[in-house]
Design an enzyme around this catalytic site. Sequence first.
Site, PDB file in Angstrom:
ATOM      1  CB  CYS A   1      -0.828   0.043   1.249  1.00 30.10           C
ATOM      2  SG  CYS A   1      -1.992  -1.500   1.159  1.00 30.10           S
TER       3      CYS A   1
ATOM      4  CG  HIS B   1      -3.093   2.977   2.499  1.00 28.26           C
ATOM      5  ND1 HIS B   1      -3.565   2.838   1.211  1.00 28.26           N
ATOM      6  CD2 HIS B   1      -3.213   2.052   3.268  1.00 28.26           C
ATOM      7  CE1 HIS B   1      -4.193   1.506   1.274  1.00 28.26           C
ATOM      8  NE2 HIS B   1      -3.629   1.288   2.484  1.00 28.26           N
TER       9      HIS B   1
ATOM     10  CG  ASN C   1      -6.702  -1.037   1.568  1.00 29.23           C
ATOM     11  OD1 ASN C   1      -5.980  -0.863   0.633  1.00 29.23           O
ATOM     12  ND2 ASN C   1      -6.206  -1.538   2.653  1.00 29.23           N
TER      13      ASN C   1
END
Length: 305
Positions: free
Chosen positions: A114, A234, A264
């Site tokens: 990520c 993020h 996500n």
Amino acid sequence: MSYKSKIVSTGKYLPEGVITNFDLEKLVDTNDEWIVSRTGINTRRKALESVLDMAYNASMDAIKKAEYDKDKIDLIIVATITNEIKSPSIANLLQAKLGLNDKQVMAFDVNAACTGFVYALEVATSLLQSWKFKSALVVGSEKMTNIVDFTDRNTCILFGDGAGSMIVEPGDIDSVFYNDSKGDNTKILEVDKYVKMNGPRVYQFAVDIIPKTINKILRDNNLTLDDIDVIIPHQANKRIVESIIKEMNLSDDKVILNIDRYGNTSAASIPITIAEYKEENKDLKTILIVGFGGGFTWGAAILKI
């Protein structure tokens, strides 16, 4: 680390397919209220397209927005953990799909989970300092639904698909970065066939490392939060972000969130959010991006965009 550069354009691509919390209720023992209260997610996107297709669409969005001559691009870096094949890289395939095979182009992928886009952007920006390259295309593209076990209620509720992009050239505007990592040999968060993670341990890691990362990049560059217009983290979990807002005494409008709509999207989450923010804010702004992910990896950058 500080570099001189210029962000020319940003782009994004979000597939049309949508998975709602109510869809997930039919697959696993969960419900909308439980998911929203623990993650802040209402919907996430599901792609029929490949990781390459999404990377291409996001790239073309940035190219079209700036009416950019794509033939100037001579550096392509794609952050992804979901390439459907081991080789060639998405970046190599993107070069071909963009019609750049008759040019000298350096193209490769970055796997930093990520945090991947933050890593890729620093690599691209640093390479541009050599003046060997004229234009870098940096992309985060992820088809997370390919690596989610839809019988695991703890992970299938979290992830979605999408891509974001940025075109960067050498310039005279300072961009600063801080990236770091720590090898996780305890399998707190890993991807084999599917994403597997220890949710509480990941949460503890995130709420600890994000404030430290933000404070470090500010301190290293003699800046304060007052010098930053917005923070783009993020998009992992709304509860994580809310914890950081509280700990750092941030106002809600200082932090940009879209996790409720997309979930996500791993390395794609930061560039998607940047592109959305830029669509609403045409004036030059100072943004701080911060990511964390499996590896473990973490990092931040301060950019003018």
